[in-house]
Design an enzyme around this catalytic site. Structure first.
Site, mmCIF file in Angstrom:
data_model
loop_
_atom_site.group_PDB
_atom_site.id
_atom_site.type_symbol
_atom_site.label_atom_id
_atom_site.label_comp_id
_atom_site.label_asym_id
_atom_site.label_seq_id
_atom_site.Cartn_x
_atom_site.Cartn_y
_atom_site.Cartn_z
ATOM 1 C CE LYS A 15 1.914 54.021 9.177
ATOM 2 N NZ LYS A 15 2.210 52.587 9.279
ATOM 3 C CE LYS B 220 8.362 58.457 8.716
ATOM 4 N NZ LYS B 220 7.754 57.803 9.782
ATOM 5 C CE LYS C 69 8.672 50.104 3.755
ATOM 6 N NZ LYS C 69 8.173 49.116 4.736
HETATM 7 P P1 AMP Z 1 8.709 50.467 8.100
HETATM 8 O O1 AMP Z 1 8.966 50.602 6.663
HETATM 9 O O2 AMP Z 1 7.793 51.539 8.611
HETATM 10 O O3 AMP Z 1 8.297 49.081 8.503
HETATM 11 O O4 AMP Z 1 10.095 50.727 8.803
HETATM 12 C C1 AMP Z 1 11.103 49.732 8.927
HETATM 13 C C2 AMP Z 1 12.284 50.290 9.688
HETATM 14 O O5 AMP Z 1 12.888 51.365 8.953
HETATM 15 C C3 AMP Z 1 11.914 50.873 11.068
HETATM 16 O O6 AMP Z 1 12.951 50.565 11.980
HETATM 17 C C4 AMP Z 1 11.860 52.347 10.802
HETATM 18 O O7 AMP Z 1 12.116 53.112 11.953
HETATM 19 C C5 AMP Z 1 12.967 52.507 9.779
HETATM 20 N N1 AMP Z 1 12.741 53.705 8.936
HETATM 21 C C6 AMP Z 1 11.657 53.964 8.163
HETATM 22 N N2 AMP Z 1 11.790 55.151 7.531
HETATM 23 C C7 AMP Z 1 12.996 55.647 7.925
HETATM 24 C C8 AMP Z 1 13.718 56.844 7.612
HETATM 25 N N3 AMP Z 1 13.238 57.754 6.777
HETATM 26 N N4 AMP Z 1 14.933 57.022 8.200
HETATM 27 C C9 AMP Z 1 15.446 56.089 9.052
HETATM 28 N N5 AMP Z 1 14.818 54.953 9.377
HETATM 29 C C10 AMP Z 1 13.610 54.728 8.824
#
Ligand code: AMP
Ligand code: TRP
Length: 347
Positions: free
Chosen positions: A115, A207, A210
């Site tokens: 990041k 991956k 967002k």
């Molecule tokens: P975040 O948007 O970073 O707050 O992620 C929220 C949840 O979604 C966390 O448990 C992440 O590990 C999961 N997550 C985010 N991106 C992915 C992805 N590409 N595949 C699977 N899980 C994800």
């Protein structure tokens, strides 16, 4: 051994573009776990501001993540749903953990490196300390299990290290205050299922994220049926047919990703998918995947829209959750302060 009552905690950042990876890797699992556990689900707005957020969008995104939780089927009465900034004990305990965690531990965190990018000098101090706040989120509730996607594994290891070090460094005081051998549990990560790492639809090596500038790389939880079908149709693939066994997906990241997404949406294994679709060309598999994605996601997106039209209701859910969360977190922080020797003088 001190035993801790099983309790699930997890968080999602309100940083916009909630996507299929968040849904399959995290939110679907949150819904399942409420059948067997007491669960606390948090919209982690203090984590979001480790990078700059537009205040209006942050507020809207906090309500959007909450709506996604509810639309997916999380019951906010049987469980607790709230946003992090409203329970000040998270930030308070994070400070304590800043004093427990070592610089060397945080220096190893790969998410910070990703990041912060090349311009590390210009990253916020909060972005560096992000994992100690995450440990505070979890340990304020003495959570024993944390469902997350694969990308959070290292942060959960750090949470365990913090709990272990606190328990060791203050062992005598912990016992002296009647908490037995451990004040904090050593939390178990729950990283299972076919979709712990959903990849970009444009690049099987990245991956789904967002922050990817390409909207075609991800299926958003706000996408309509046409957008979902179009993105799957345009997803990158190789020219070969699907294999009939999982071993045949090796070195085929895009094929592996689409099969994994299908499996997670259908709630079956990759083997099951290949038993039915092995030998199929992508020209046949993609429409089947698009139909399934629309069937599974459209009720969720429709319910999200309905909920978001009534922000008063969402705020009511968060307010109720905040109150119940705070009661638990306040008790933990009070105990931690006693253990640390921080004199209780007020009141
Ligand atoms: P975040 O948007 O970073 O707050 O992620 C929220 C949840 O979604 C966390 O448990 C992440 O590990 C999961 N997550 C985010 N991106 C992915 C992805 N590409 N595949 C699977 N899980 C994800
Ligand atoms: N760091 C997590 C992510 O980016 C979000 C998060 C914050 C979290 N606090 C948490 C996840 C506590 C699980 C438990 O996905």
């Amino acid at each position: 051994m001190t035993t801790f009552t099983p309790r699930v905690f997890s968080g999602v950042q309100p940083t916009g573009n909630l996507h299929l990876g968040n849904y399959l890797g995290a939110i679907v699992r949150f819904v399942e776990l409420q059948k067997t556990h007491a669960c606390i689900y948090c919209v982690v707005d203090l984590h979001a501001i480790t990078v700059w957020q537009d205040p209006k969008e942050l507020a809207a995104n906090t309500r959007e993540v909450t709506a996604a939780f509810l639309a997916a089927g999380i019951d906010p009465k049987a469980n607790i749903v709230f946003n992090q900034s409203q329970v000040p004990e998270h930030a308070e305990l994070a400070w304590v953990f800043n004093c427990v965690a070592r610089m060397g531990w945080l220096n190893r965190m790969t998410q910070f490196k990703e990041k912060a990018g090349k311009d590390r000098e210009n990253a916020s101090v909060g972005l560096f300390a992000y994992p100690t706040l995450m440990a505070a989120d979890i340990l304020a509730y003495l959570a024993t299990h944390v469902p997350v996607g694969d990308d959070q594994k290292q942060h959960l290891e750090l949470t365990r290290d913090i709990a272990i070090k606190f328990n060791n460094d203050f062992a005598e005081s912990i016992a002296g205050h009647g908490y037995g051998e451990a004040f904090f549990p050593v939390t178990e990560p729950l990283i299972t299922g076919p979709a712990t790492r959903v990849m970009s639809l444009r690049d099987g090596a990245k991956k789904m994220s967002k922050s990817d500038p390409s909207d075609l790389s991800r299926i958003n939880l706000t996408d309509d049926s046409d957008a979902i079908a179009r993105k799957i149709r345009k997803a990158k693939t190789d020219p070969d047919a699907l294999p009939s066994e999982v071993a045949g997906l090796k070195d085929r990241p895009e094929a592996d990703n689409l099969v994994g997404i299908y499996a997670a949406l259908a709630r079956v294994t990759r083997d099951d998918v290949l038993r039915d679709h092995g030998g199929a060309q992508f020209s046949a598999f993609k429409p089947a995947l698009a139909d399934l994605a629309v069937e599974v996601l459209s009720p969720v997106t429709a319910e999200m829209q309905r909920l978001m039209a009534d922000p008063g209701h969402i705020d009511g859910v968060l307010a109720d959750g905040t109150q119940r969360a705070r009661a638990i977190a306040a008790e933990t922080v009070r105990g931690a302060k006693d253990v640390l020797g921080l004199v209780r003088s007020a009141g």
